[in-house]
Design a protein around this motif. Structure first.
Motif, PDB file in Angstrom:
ATOM      1  N   ARG A   1     -35.309 -53.647  -4.047  1.00 26.91           N
ATOM      2  CA  ARG A   1     -36.811 -54.085  -4.099  1.00 26.91           C
ATOM      3  C   ARG A   1     -36.550 -55.610  -4.518  1.00 26.91           C
ATOM      4  N   LEU A   2     -37.735 -56.373  -3.967  1.00 24.59           N
ATOM      5  CA  LEU A   2     -37.622 -57.808  -4.267  1.00 24.59           C
ATOM      6  C   LEU A   2     -38.970 -57.844  -5.147  1.00 24.59           C
TER       7      LEU A   2
ATOM      8  N   VAL B   1     -33.177 -64.802  -7.562  1.00 23.76           N
ATOM      9  CA  VAL B   1     -32.660 -65.308  -6.215  1.00 23.76           C
ATOM     10  C   VAL B   1     -33.690 -66.674  -5.788  1.00 23.76           C
TER      11      VAL B   1
ATOM     12  N   GLY C   1     -31.413 -56.679 -12.082  1.00 24.36           N
ATOM     13  CA  GLY C   1     -31.375 -57.340 -10.788  1.00 24.36           C
ATOM     14  C   GLY C   1     -30.756 -58.578 -11.127  1.00 24.36           C
TER      15      GLY C   1
ATOM     16  N   ALA D   1     -34.203 -59.880  -7.191  1.00 25.87           N
ATOM     17  CA  ALA D   1     -33.793 -58.732  -6.139  1.00 25.87           C
ATOM     18  C   ALA D   1     -33.261 -57.806  -6.999  1.00 25.87           C
TER      19      ALA D   1
ATOM     20  N   ALA E   1     -38.277 -65.074  -8.118  1.00 26.80           N
ATOM     21  CA  ALA E   1     -38.036 -63.837  -7.230  1.00 26.80           C
ATOM     22  C   ALA E   1     -36.656 -63.261  -7.650  1.00 26.80           C
TER      23      ALA E   1
END
Length: 76
Positions: A64-65, A35, A32, A59, A57
């Motif tokens: 999904r986060l 973010v 990912g 992504a 955080a």
């Protein structure tokens, strides 16, 4: 553990996802992009052991986060 200068908003990372099932706990890795950086967290003063704050955080490519700490991330 990665250093903070390698972990920045926009960096592509692999996140260690802790999973459990009825037989055994295991770790999986998902790709990912970071973010948000919530900065270095101070020790939790709420005396709770649930919903612990995480620094990053991320992504995931799956949509999904997730929230992770430095030791859960690998750059790349």
């Amino acid at each position: 553990m990665e250093t903070d200068n390698q972990l920045t908003v926009g960096a592509r990372v692999k996140v260690r996802i802790h999973t459990t099932d009825d037989e055994a706990a295991q770790d999986a890795y998902e790709s990912g992009a970071i973010v948000e950086d919530f900065g270095v967290q101070t020790p939790d003063t709420t005396s709770r052991d649930w919903a612990v704050a995480r620094r990053w955080a991320v992504a995931l490519d799956s949509g999904r986060l997730v929230f992770a700490d430095n030791e859960d991330l690998t750059v790349g």
